[in-house]
Design a protein around this motif. Structure first.
Motif, PDB file in Angstrom:
ATOM      1  N   PHE A  49       0.831  -1.208   0.000  1.00  0.00           N
ATOM      2  CA  PHE A  49       0.000   0.000   0.000  1.00  0.00           C
ATOM      3  C   PHE A  49       0.863   1.255   0.000  1.00  0.00           C
ATOM      4  N   GLY A  50       2.056   1.172   0.605  1.00  0.00           N
ATOM      5  CA  GLY A  50       2.978   2.305   0.554  1.00  0.00           C
ATOM      6  C   GLY A  50       3.420   2.600  -0.867  1.00  0.00           C
ATOM      7  N   VAL A  51       3.727   1.538  -1.627  1.00  0.00           N
ATOM      8  CA  VAL A  51       4.052   1.717  -3.048  1.00  0.00           C
ATOM      9  C   VAL A  51       2.871   2.330  -3.787  1.00  0.00           C
ATOM     10  N   LEU A  52       1.687   1.829  -3.516  1.00  0.00           N
ATOM     11  CA  LEU A  52       0.478   2.327  -4.173  1.00  0.00           C
ATOM     12  C   LEU A  52       0.306   3.828  -3.938  1.00  0.00           C
ATOM     13  N   ALA A  53       0.356   4.239  -2.681  1.00  0.00           N
ATOM     14  CA  ALA A  53       0.131   5.645  -2.351  1.00  0.00           C
ATOM     15  C   ALA A  53       1.268   6.524  -2.859  1.00  0.00           C
ATOM     16  N   LEU A 174      -1.102   0.073  -9.516  1.00  0.00           N
ATOM     17  CA  LEU A 174      -1.808  -0.916  -8.701  1.00  0.00           C
ATOM     18  C   LEU A 174      -1.199  -2.300  -8.881  1.00  0.00           C
ATOM     19  N   ILE A 175      -0.909  -2.666 -10.111  1.00  0.00           N
ATOM     20  CA  ILE A 175      -0.316  -3.970 -10.384  1.00  0.00           C
ATOM     21  C   ILE A 175       1.077  -4.069  -9.770  1.00  0.00           C
ATOM     22  N   LEU A 178       0.764  -4.717  -6.056  1.00  0.00           N
ATOM     23  CA  LEU A 178       0.471  -6.117  -5.777  1.00  0.00           C
ATOM     24  C   LEU A 178       1.709  -6.984  -5.998  1.00  0.00           C
ATOM     25  N   LEU A 179       2.529  -6.616  -6.980  1.00  0.00           N
ATOM     26  CA  LEU A 179       3.781  -7.324  -7.213  1.00  0.00           C
ATOM     27  C   LEU A 179       4.683  -7.231  -5.988  1.00  0.00           C
ATOM     28  N   VAL A 180       4.767  -6.055  -5.386  1.00  0.00           N
ATOM     29  CA  VAL A 180       5.593  -5.867  -4.189  1.00  0.00           C
ATOM     30  C   VAL A 180       5.064  -6.718  -3.035  1.00  0.00           C
ATOM     31  N   VAL A 181       3.743  -6.781  -2.889  1.00  0.00           N
ATOM     32  CA  VAL A 181       3.156  -7.655  -1.863  1.00  0.00           C
ATOM     33  C   VAL A 181       3.564  -9.102  -2.116  1.00  0.00           C
ATOM     34  N   GLY A 182       3.465  -9.538  -3.364  1.00  0.00           N
ATOM     35  CA  GLY A 182       3.820 -10.906  -3.707  1.00  0.00           C
ATOM     36  C   GLY A 182       5.279 -11.214  -3.434  1.00  0.00           C
ATOM     37  N   ILE A 183       6.164 -10.269  -3.746  1.00  0.00           N
ATOM     38  CA  ILE A 183       7.585 -10.470  -3.468  1.00  0.00           C
ATOM     39  C   ILE A 183       7.813 -10.592  -1.966  1.00  0.00           C
ATOM     40  N   GLY A 184       7.138  -9.756  -1.206  1.00  0.00           N
ATOM     41  CA  GLY A 184       7.279  -9.838   0.247  1.00  0.00           C
ATOM     42  C   GLY A 184       6.840 -11.179   0.792  1.00  0.00           C
ATOM     43  N   LEU A 185       5.704 -11.674   0.316  1.00  0.00           N
ATOM     44  CA  LEU A 185       5.178 -12.946   0.806  1.00  0.00           C
ATOM     45  C   LEU A 185       6.031 -14.125   0.355  1.00  0.00           C
TER      46      LEU A 185
END
Length: 245
Positions: A49-53, A174-175, A178-185
């Protein structure tokens, strides 16, 4: 885009990124936080969400790169190096500002970072709120992790530019979030996934000077890995994209 617009955009966008990212780490880590011990999934989404904002905010001014590895990958691909230094300077300054803002948000919790005799709680090491700390300290393995994880970020970011519909719809950011979230997980377990030299270096500098009680070390002996690894990963991604696409 002028140098001034790029600098201001990257400062603001990266500051927002780190405010969210360091903020969620503080929320999960510090005592007396309502989100304490919320877990890794919360941290991954907080950074996403930080990347998003940050990127959406900076996009009209600078394109919202917010990451020296991304900037380097784009330059390697396009051959345009003239404004790289402006992006990097804005990103480092913005990361430092964002770290200070996150500290101020959790000021009371940071000030309470002392041994509480009534509960025998030990002070919380605070570097992990600001910068990455490897789960197992193994320089070669840690460097490889950062290189691969950064390539997993930068190569898709470059490829998204080929997808016309994403650009027209405005959903590219937005994509990427979500990519950053996926990398984190998926890839964040070994090192905490810096994948961004400014994201690690700027807050580490701030952590060194902040008056946090019992804050622990800033671990400058490890600091080169989350800088060099992502820069190598961004360069390799740019070279691979240029060769394959």
């Amino acid at each position: 885009m002028s140098n001034g617009h790029i600098f201001v955009g990257e400062v603001i966008g990266t500051a927002i990124l780190i405010l969210f990212g360091a903020g969620v780490c503080a929320a999960v880590t510090l005592r007396h936080s309502k989100a304490r011990s919320a877990g890794w999934v919360v941290i991954a989404f907080g950074w996403g969400f930080g990347v998003l904002a940050g990127a959406y905010t900076a996009a009209p001014l600078s394109g919202g790169q917010l990451n020296p590895a991304v900037t380097l990958g784009i330059a390697v691909d396009t051959g345009k190096w003239g404004k790289v230094w402006v992006y990097l300077l804005g990103q480092i300054v913005g990361a430092m500002i964002g770290a200070v803002l996150a500290y101020l948000v959790y000021l009371a919790q940071f000030q309470a970072n002392v041994r509480e005799e009534s509960t025998a709680d030990e002070p919380v090491p605070t570097l992990g709120i600001f910068s990455t700390v490897p789960e197992i300290r193994h320089p070669v393995a840690n460097l490889i992790t950062e290189i691969i994880a950064t390539m997993a970020l930068v190569l898709p970011v470059l490829a998204f530019g080929l997808t016309k519909g994403l650009g027209e719809s405005g959903t590219t950011v937005l994509i990427v979030s979500l990519l950053v979230v996926g990398i984190g997980l998926s890839l964040g377990g070994p090192t905490g996934y810096a994948i961004n030299p400014a994201r690690d270096l700027g807050p580490r500098i701030v952590h060194t000077f902040l008056p946090i009680p019992n804050k622990g070390t800033s671990d400058w002996g490890y600091a080169w890995i989350p800088v060099v690894g992502p820069l190598i990963g961004g360069t390799l991604a740019g070279l691979l994209y240029r060769a394959a696409f």
